[in-house]
Design a protein around this motif. Structure first.
Motif, PDB file in Angstrom:
ATOM      1  N   THR A   1       0.842  -1.194   0.000  1.00  0.00           N
ATOM      2  CA  THR A   1       0.000   0.000   0.000  1.00  0.00           C
ATOM      3  C   THR A   1       0.877   1.244   0.000  1.00  0.00           C
ATOM      4  O   THR A   1       1.982   1.239   0.546  1.00  0.00           O
ATOM      5  N   PRO A   2       0.411   2.352  -0.616  1.00  0.00           N
ATOM      6  CA  PRO A   2      -0.771   2.399  -1.484  1.00  0.00           C
ATOM      7  C   PRO A   2      -0.456   1.799  -2.849  1.00  0.00           C
ATOM      8  O   PRO A   2       0.692   1.489  -3.132  1.00  0.00           O
ATOM      9  N   SER A   3      -1.450   1.665  -3.695  1.00  0.00           N
ATOM     10  CA  SER A   3      -1.192   1.152  -5.040  1.00  0.00           C
ATOM     11  C   SER A   3      -0.612   2.258  -5.921  1.00  0.00           C
ATOM     12  O   SER A   3       0.148   1.972  -6.855  1.00  0.00           O
ATOM     13  N   HIS A   4      -0.967   3.492  -5.605  1.00  0.00           N
ATOM     14  CA  HIS A   4      -0.448   4.625  -6.362  1.00  0.00           C
ATOM     15  C   HIS A   4      -0.220   5.794  -5.413  1.00  0.00           C
ATOM     16  O   HIS A   4      -1.083   6.092  -4.585  1.00  0.00           O
ATOM     17  N   GLN A   5       0.945   6.422  -5.533  1.00  0.00           N
ATOM     18  CA  GLN A   5       1.284   7.555  -4.682  1.00  0.00           C
ATOM     19  C   GLN A   5       1.841   8.666  -5.573  1.00  0.00           C
ATOM     20  O   GLN A   5       2.776   8.446  -6.343  1.00  0.00           O
ATOM     21  N   VAL A   6       1.245   9.837  -5.442  1.00  0.00           N
ATOM     22  CA  VAL A   6       1.758  11.012  -6.153  1.00  0.00           C
ATOM     23  C   VAL A   6       2.334  11.951  -5.108  1.00  0.00           C
ATOM     24  O   VAL A   6       1.685  12.227  -4.094  1.00  0.00           O
ATOM     25  N   THR A   7       3.526  12.441  -5.327  1.00  0.00           N
ATOM     26  CA  THR A   7       4.175  13.295  -4.346  1.00  0.00           C
ATOM     27  C   THR A   7       4.934  14.414  -5.038  1.00  0.00           C
ATOM     28  O   THR A   7       5.347  14.294  -6.198  1.00  0.00           O
ATOM     29  N   GLN A   8       5.101  15.501  -4.304  1.00  0.00           N
ATOM     30  CA  GLN A   8       5.880  16.619  -4.809  1.00  0.00           C
ATOM     31  C   GLN A   8       7.368  16.324  -4.652  1.00  0.00           C
ATOM     32  O   GLN A   8       7.792  15.716  -3.653  1.00  0.00           O
ATOM     33  N   MET A   9       8.153  16.790  -5.602  1.00  0.00           N
ATOM     34  CA  MET A   9       9.600  16.655  -5.508  1.00  0.00           C
ATOM     35  C   MET A   9      10.090  17.225  -4.184  1.00  0.00           C
ATOM     36  O   MET A   9       9.630  18.279  -3.752  1.00  0.00           O
ATOM     37  N   GLY A  10      10.984  16.516  -3.530  1.00  0.00           N
ATOM     38  CA  GLY A  10      11.528  16.967  -2.258  1.00  0.00           C
ATOM     39  C   GLY A  10      10.782  16.451  -1.046  1.00  0.00           C
ATOM     40  O   GLY A  10      11.281  16.556   0.078  1.00  0.00           O
ATOM     41  N   GLN A  11       9.599  15.888  -1.266  1.00  0.00           N
ATOM     42  CA  GLN A  11       8.817  15.351  -0.147  1.00  0.00           C
ATOM     43  C   GLN A  11       9.287  13.946   0.207  1.00  0.00           C
ATOM     44  O   GLN A  11       9.871  13.227  -0.608  1.00  0.00           O
ATOM     45  N   GLU A  12       8.980  13.559   1.416  1.00  0.00           N
ATOM     46  CA  GLU A  12       9.275  12.204   1.886  1.00  0.00           C
ATOM     47  C   GLU A  12       8.082  11.301   1.597  1.00  0.00           C
ATOM     48  O   GLU A  12       6.940  11.721   1.711  1.00  0.00           O
TER      49      GLU A  12
ATOM     50  N   LEU B   1       9.628   1.066   2.991  1.00  0.00           N
ATOM     51  CA  LEU B   1      10.698   1.737   2.250  1.00  0.00           C
ATOM     52  C   LEU B   1      10.422   3.227   2.335  1.00  0.00           C
ATOM     53  O   LEU B   1       9.337   3.675   1.968  1.00  0.00           O
ATOM     54  N   LYS B   2      11.384   3.983   2.825  1.00  0.00           N
ATOM     55  CA  LYS B   2      11.245   5.426   2.918  1.00  0.00           C
ATOM     56  C   LYS B   2      12.209   6.097   1.948  1.00  0.00           C
ATOM     57  O   LYS B   2      13.390   5.723   1.875  1.00  0.00           O
ATOM     58  N   ILE B   3      11.680   7.060   1.224  1.00  0.00           N
ATOM     59  CA  ILE B   3      12.526   7.912   0.393  1.00  0.00           C
ATOM     60  C   ILE B   3      12.445   9.303   1.009  1.00  0.00           C
ATOM     61  O   ILE B   3      11.351   9.889   1.076  1.00  0.00           O
ATOM     62  N   ARG B   4      13.557   9.819   1.459  1.00  0.00           N
ATOM     63  CA  ARG B   4      13.542  11.048   2.276  1.00  0.00           C
ATOM     64  C   ARG B   4      13.188  12.288   1.479  1.00  0.00           C
ATOM     65  O   ARG B   4      12.378  13.091   1.902  1.00  0.00           O
ATOM     66  N   SER B   5      13.794  12.470   0.365  1.00  0.00           N
ATOM     67  CA  SER B   5      13.574  13.672  -0.433  1.00  0.00           C
ATOM     68  C   SER B   5      13.474  13.240  -1.893  1.00  0.00           C
ATOM     69  O   SER B   5      14.485  13.045  -2.565  1.00  0.00           O
ATOM     70  N   THR B   6      12.245  13.057  -2.333  1.00  0.00           N
ATOM     71  CA  THR B   6      12.041  12.445  -3.645  1.00  0.00           C
ATOM     72  C   THR B   6      12.514  13.335  -4.785  1.00  0.00           C
ATOM     73  O   THR B   6      12.436  14.568  -4.727  1.00  0.00           O
TER      74      THR B   6
END
Lengths: 112, 112
Positions: B7-18, B77-82
């Motif tokens: 989860t989730p199946s799809h995630q949209v995030t702003q550049m720089g967000q975790e 899995l964490k991505i700190r600053s996308t």
């Protein structure tokens, strides 16, 4: 070529025909696995063949492994439209964990 | 049949967000993995995890990435600053040992 390279890149056949996909790799392996991926979906494990095995069957699937040539083939017999998917070979890197190196895959299209 | 869930199946995030991607591996499996697949490319190994620590990681898995097993069932899995180039499908997988890997359906991460 890179570890786990499949050919052909794309294969188009009619229902009822057999489909053969090949995979080559470069380093020594513990095992080689084949996976299937429907468009945009997850990877489904099909079959695993160990480095000391030469051939393995599972239903309509037949996998061969030639460690001297560092190659494997996946044969799907009597194909169906539902077999349409991408097929990947993946080699276990032999690190003591099941860390896999994937090829680029073969896109199989089975027409009714 | 037991399965790996993501989860989730799809995630949209702003550049720089975790972002944190979540996975529930198969309950009696001991080894956990993250892979990613950039659109149209091959599946790439990121990291393997065993006995509450990273056992192997690829060059892709830099300081921006981290993994955690916060409890007895989840694996994250964490991505700190996308970055834009982090846009990909991320797959979680688990194995009992050096055996076939079972994959989840993936999380499609889109960085805008």
């Amino acid at each position: 070529s890179q570890q786990g390279e499949e050919d052909p890149q794309a294969l188009s056949i009619q229902e009822g025909e057999n489909a053969t996909m090949n995979c080559s790799y470069k380093t020594s392996i513990n095992n080689l696995q084949w996976y299937r991926q429907n468009s945009g979906r997850g990877l489904v494990h099909l079959i695993l063949i160990r480095s000391n095995e030469r051939e393995k069957h599972s239903g309509r699937l037949r996998v061969t492994l030639d460690t001297s040539k560092k190659s494997s083939s996946l044969l799907i017999t009597a194909s169906r439209a539902a077999d349409t998917a991408s097929y990947f070979c993946a080699t276990d890197r032999g690190t003591g964990y099941s860390t896999l190196t994937f090829g680029k895959g073969t896109m199989l299209l089975v027409s009714p | 049949e037991p399965e790996v869930t993501q989860t989730p199946s799809h995630q949209v995030t702003q550049m720089g967000q975790e972002v944190i991607l979540r996975c529930v591996p198969i309950s009696n499996h001991l080894y956990f993995y993250w892979y990613r697949q950039i659109l149209g490319q091959k599946v790439e190994f990121l990291v393997s995890f065993y006995n509450n620590e990273i056992s192997e990681k690829s060059e892709i898995f830099d300081d921006q990435f981290s993994v955690e097993r916060p409890d007895g069932s989840n694996f994250t899995l964490k991505i700190r600053s996308t970055k834009l180039e982090d846009s990909a499908m991320y797959f979680c997988a688990s194995t009992r040992g050096i055996t076939e890997a079972f994959f989840g359906q993936g999380t499609r991460l889109t960085v805008v």
